[in-house]
Design an enzyme around this catalytic site. Structure first.
Site, short mmCIF file in Angstrom:
data_model
loop_
_atom_site.label_atom_id
_atom_site.label_comp_id
_atom_site.label_asym_id
_atom_site.label_seq_id
_atom_site.Cartn_x
_atom_site.Cartn_y
_atom_site.Cartn_z
N SER A 129 35.59 31.68 61.88
CA SER A 129 35.88 30.36 61.28
C SER A 129 37.12 29.76 61.95
O SER A 129 38.16 30.41 62.01
CB SER A 129 36.20 30.50 59.79
OG SER A 129 35.14 31.13 59.11
N GLU A 188 42.49 28.04 60.78
CA GLU A 188 42.71 29.44 60.40
C GLU A 188 43.15 30.22 61.64
O GLU A 188 43.95 31.15 61.56
CB GLU A 188 41.40 30.01 59.86
CG GLU A 188 41.54 31.41 59.33
CD GLU A 188 40.30 32.24 59.51
OE1 GLU A 188 40.11 32.79 60.61
OE2 GLU A 188 39.53 32.34 58.56
N ARG A 230 43.60 33.85 53.16
CA ARG A 230 43.90 33.80 54.61
C ARG A 230 45.39 33.60 54.87
O ARG A 230 45.79 32.95 55.84
CB ARG A 230 43.11 32.68 55.30
CG ARG A 230 41.62 32.84 55.29
CD ARG A 230 41.16 34.09 56.04
NE ARG A 230 39.73 34.11 56.25
CZ ARG A 230 38.86 34.61 55.38
NH1 ARG A 230 39.28 35.15 54.25
NH2 ARG A 230 37.56 34.60 55.65
P1 FAD Z 1 44.53 38.90 67.08
O1 FAD Z 1 43.60 37.77 67.30
O2 FAD Z 1 44.90 39.72 68.26
O3 FAD Z 1 45.86 38.34 66.40
C1 FAD Z 1 45.79 37.48 65.28
C2 FAD Z 1 47.23 37.19 64.81
O4 FAD Z 1 47.83 38.39 64.35
C3 FAD Z 1 48.13 36.69 65.95
O5 FAD Z 1 49.04 35.77 65.38
C4 FAD Z 1 48.86 37.95 66.42
O6 FAD Z 1 50.14 37.65 66.96
C5 FAD Z 1 48.98 38.74 65.12
N1 FAD Z 1 48.92 40.19 65.30
C6 FAD Z 1 47.90 40.92 65.82
N2 FAD Z 1 48.18 42.23 65.77
C7 FAD Z 1 49.40 42.35 65.20
C8 FAD Z 1 50.26 43.45 64.87
N3 FAD Z 1 49.90 44.72 65.11
N4 FAD Z 1 51.46 43.17 64.30
C9 FAD Z 1 51.85 41.90 64.04
N5 FAD Z 1 51.08 40.83 64.33
C10 FAD Z 1 49.88 41.04 64.89
N6 FAD Z 1 38.35 36.98 59.69
C11 FAD Z 1 38.17 37.13 58.36
O7 FAD Z 1 39.16 37.17 57.60
N7 FAD Z 1 36.94 37.23 57.82
C12 FAD Z 1 35.82 37.20 58.57
O8 FAD Z 1 34.72 37.30 58.05
C13 FAD Z 1 35.97 37.04 59.98
N8 FAD Z 1 34.88 36.96 60.77
C14 FAD Z 1 35.03 36.79 62.11
C15 FAD Z 1 33.87 36.73 62.91
C16 FAD Z 1 33.97 36.57 64.28
C17 FAD Z 1 32.73 36.52 65.12
C18 FAD Z 1 35.26 36.48 64.88
C19 FAD Z 1 35.40 36.35 66.37
C20 FAD Z 1 36.41 36.52 64.10
C21 FAD Z 1 36.31 36.68 62.70
N9 FAD Z 1 37.43 36.73 61.86
C22 FAD Z 1 37.28 36.92 60.51
C23 FAD Z 1 38.78 36.55 62.41
C24 FAD Z 1 39.39 37.84 62.99
O9 FAD Z 1 38.42 38.81 63.24
C25 FAD Z 1 40.44 38.44 62.04
O10 FAD Z 1 41.46 37.50 61.81
C26 FAD Z 1 41.07 39.71 62.63
O11 FAD Z 1 41.87 40.34 61.65
C27 FAD Z 1 41.93 39.44 63.86
O12 FAD Z 1 42.27 40.70 64.42
P2 FAD Z 1 42.76 40.82 65.91
O13 FAD Z 1 43.22 42.23 66.12
O14 FAD Z 1 41.72 40.35 66.85
O15 FAD Z 1 44.00 39.84 65.92
N1 EPU Z 2 27.78 25.62 55.04
C1 EPU Z 2 27.06 24.53 55.48
N2 EPU Z 2 26.83 24.41 56.82
C2 EPU Z 2 27.27 25.31 57.73
C3 EPU Z 2 28.02 26.42 57.28
C4 EPU Z 2 28.26 26.55 55.93
O1 EPU Z 2 26.64 23.69 54.71
O2 EPU Z 2 27.02 25.13 58.93
C5 EPU Z 2 28.05 25.76 53.59
C6 EPU Z 2 26.88 26.28 52.78
O3 EPU Z 2 26.94 25.62 51.54
C7 EPU Z 2 27.22 27.74 52.58
C8 EPU Z 2 28.72 27.68 52.48
O4 EPU Z 2 29.11 26.65 53.40
O5 EPU Z 2 26.65 28.25 51.41
C9 EPU Z 2 29.44 28.96 52.82
O6 EPU Z 2 29.06 29.40 54.13
P1 EPU Z 2 29.25 30.92 54.57
O7 EPU Z 2 28.74 31.84 53.53
O8 EPU Z 2 28.70 31.06 55.95
O9 EPU Z 2 30.81 31.13 54.58
P2 EPU Z 2 32.03 30.22 55.03
O10 EPU Z 2 32.69 29.65 53.83
O11 EPU Z 2 31.62 29.27 56.12
C10 EPU Z 2 33.74 32.17 54.79
C11 EPU Z 2 34.82 32.78 55.63
C12 EPU Z 2 34.21 33.73 56.65
C13 EPU Z 2 33.45 34.83 55.92
C14 EPU Z 2 32.36 34.18 55.06
C15 EPU Z 2 31.64 35.20 54.21
C16 EPU Z 2 36.68 31.23 55.66
C17 EPU Z 2 37.46 30.25 56.47
N3 EPU Z 2 35.60 31.76 56.27
O12 EPU Z 2 32.96 31.36 55.67
O13 EPU Z 2 35.26 34.30 57.41
O14 EPU Z 2 32.88 35.74 56.82
O15 EPU Z 2 32.96 33.20 54.19
O16 EPU Z 2 32.49 35.62 53.18
O17 EPU Z 2 37.03 31.52 54.54
C18 EPU Z 2 36.58 34.01 59.36
O18 EPU Z 2 37.56 33.98 58.61
O19 EPU Z 2 36.69 33.93 60.60
C19 EPU Z 2 35.25 34.15 58.79
C20 EPU Z 2 34.14 34.17 59.52
#
Ligand code: FAD
Ligand code: EPU
Length: 341
Positions: A241, A337, A165
């Site tokens: 997250s 994050e 991240r």
């Molecule tokens: P924004 O929220 O618009 O911006 C994020 C940051 O990037 C800000 O600091 C912004 O200034 C900068 N930025 C955006 N666009 C540009 C650009 N073109 N040039 C320079 N800087 C820029 N993330 C994960 O890694 N894994 C996941 O599994 C994951 N699951 C998610 C699930 C949900 C339901 C949600 C809501 C979010 C999740 N995220 C996850 C977080 C998010 O989706 C990612 O970080 C995504 O890449 C953000 O993209 P965005 O275009 O919305 O960025």
């Molecule tokens: N867990 C709990 N309780 C909860 C949630 C999670 O006990 O309420 C524990 C469980 O042990 C579970 C473990 O956490 O097995 C991992 O949970 P999960 O697989 O849901 O993933 P996470 O670690 O919570 C990370 C990323 C996610 C990504 C998933 C799948 C980060 C900060 N988050 O979540 O990314 O989608 O793994 O790979 O690394 C995001 O970055 O926004 C995001 C959603």
């Protein structure tokens, strides 16, 4: 033509649904518009906020500067060799649509990253990751415009300094560059990643046997898992997250495990152990807890939510209480994050 507007609500432009305002607002649909923007002398010294899909930001105040929404479209096959295709996407291309495009065309490498919200341009920012894959594994290069000089700069994989991240864009290069396109190096011959989380069980429940594995079914399995536990921002405001999973030393992990035998931990291969923040938060009794309109999601404790009408300060208040609870119980500091603005 640039359409710069004043006093624009950012509510439709962030998935937390926070009603902050931007003093100025512009949407950029083509890279050339960026050079036009940087020729407008009245905006040269105005603070700038770059926005993609707004799915990883928390607004805690109005933004007294120019918010620039990057909406540059277009997907191009740049070149190919025996093993790879190099695919370039405009920074404003919706990430999940890009993944689906690659899956449809048999370009392997992004399937585990299905259904992550946001834009392709923001993806390298925090080196998006899910289900055992991070974008850096297929990253080739990106182009970015320097907001101080308007010049275009190419960032290679090494330049981006990716981590969990993390990238240079969250540190030295923060706020300095607007990413305009991203080129990924995808595989013609897929390497399947099914070992993480519930992918295998989900494939089995879909009736998919090992000899039927494909990037398409992996993408579908990941989509199913994500839909089952992550809240849809269209229904309930969130940014995925809220905190990173903390990485602690092996010694600290063993010490904690002695007191909490069910503590999960994943060795990083770097003498540290990654501990799921969701588990720590749940153990502190915060899962499903609500303070006013803000709270912790009932199915995933790492996700903070806006039940409707919460301010950024309300969300931040819950985040601080969660941080404090985890620190008091486990001696671990959770780091956000989400980009707090
Ligand atoms: P924004 O929220 O618009 O911006 C994020 C940051 O990037 C800000 O600091 C912004 O200034 C900068 N930025 C955006 N666009 C540009 C650009 N073109 N040039 C320079 N800087 C820029 N993330 C994960 O890694 N894994 C996941 O599994 C994951 N699951 C998610 C699930 C949900 C339901 C949600 C809501 C979010 C999740 N995220 C996850 C977080 C998010 O989706 C990612 O970080 C995504 O890449 C953000 O993209 P965005 O275009 O919305 O960025
Ligand atoms: N867990 C709990 N309780 C909860 C949630 C999670 O006990 O309420 C524990 C469980 O042990 C579970 C473990 O956490 O097995 C991992 O949970 P999960 O697989 O849901 O993933 P996470 O670690 O919570 C990370 C990323 C996610 C990504 C998933 C799948 C980060 C900060 N988050 O979540 O990314 O989608 O793994 O790979 O690394 C995001 O970055 O926004 C995001 C959603």
């Amino acid at each position: 033509m640039l359409d710069i507007q004043s006093h624009v609500s950012l509510k439709p432009y962030n998935t937390f649904g926070i009603d902050a305002k931007a003093r100025y607002w512009v949407e950029i649909d083509a890279e050339e518009q960026l050079s036009t923007l940087f020729q407008l002398t009245e905006f040269l010294t105005v603070p700038k906020l770059i926005l993609g899909g707004g799915s990883n930001v928390l607004f805690t105040r109005d933004f007294e500067g120019l918010a620039i929404k990057i909406a540059i479209q277009g997907i191009t096959l740049v070149r190919e060799d025996d093993a790879h295709v190099y695919v370039k996407a405009g920074a404003g291309v919706n990430w999940h649509q890009f993944v689906l495009f690659c899956v449809r065309n048999g370009y392997a490498g992004l399937e585990n990253l299905s259904l992550i919200p946001g834009t392709t341009g923001a993806a390298p920012m925090q080196n998006i990751g899910a289900y055992g894959v991070e974008i850096e594994q297929v990253f080739d290069q990106l182009e970015a415009v320097d907001v101080q000089t308007g010049e275009i700069r190419v960032f290679t994989h090494a330049d981006c300094r990716f981590g969990y991240r993390e990238s240079v864009f969250k540190h030295e290069a923060k706020g300095r560059y607007i990413i305009s396109s991203v080129t990924l190096r995808l595989n013609k011959k897929p390497v399947f990643h099914t070992e993480y989380g519930a992918i295998r069980e989900t494939l089995a429940s879909m009736g998919v046997s090992d000899d039927q594995l494909s990037i398409k079914v992996i993408s579908e399995a990941v989509i199913r898992i994500r839909r089952s536990k992550l809240p849809d921002p269209a229904e309930i405001g969130n940014a995925g997250s809220f905190f990173k999973n903390p990485e602690i030393s092996k010694d600290d992990y063993e010490r904690l495990k002695a007191s909490y035998p069910t503590l999960p931990g994943y060795p990083t291969g770097d003498q540290t152990v990654k501990v799921p923040a969701g588990w720590l938060i749940e153990q502190c009794g915060w899962k499903g807890k609500r303070i006013g309109n803000a709270g912790v999601h009932a199915k995933q404790a790492l996700v903070l939510v806006n039940y409707g009408g919460a301010t950024g300060a309300d969300i931040l208040n819950v985040a601080r209480s969660v941080q404090q609870a985890v620190e008091e119980k486990f001696g671990i500091r959770l780091n956000p994050e989400v980009n707090i603005i």
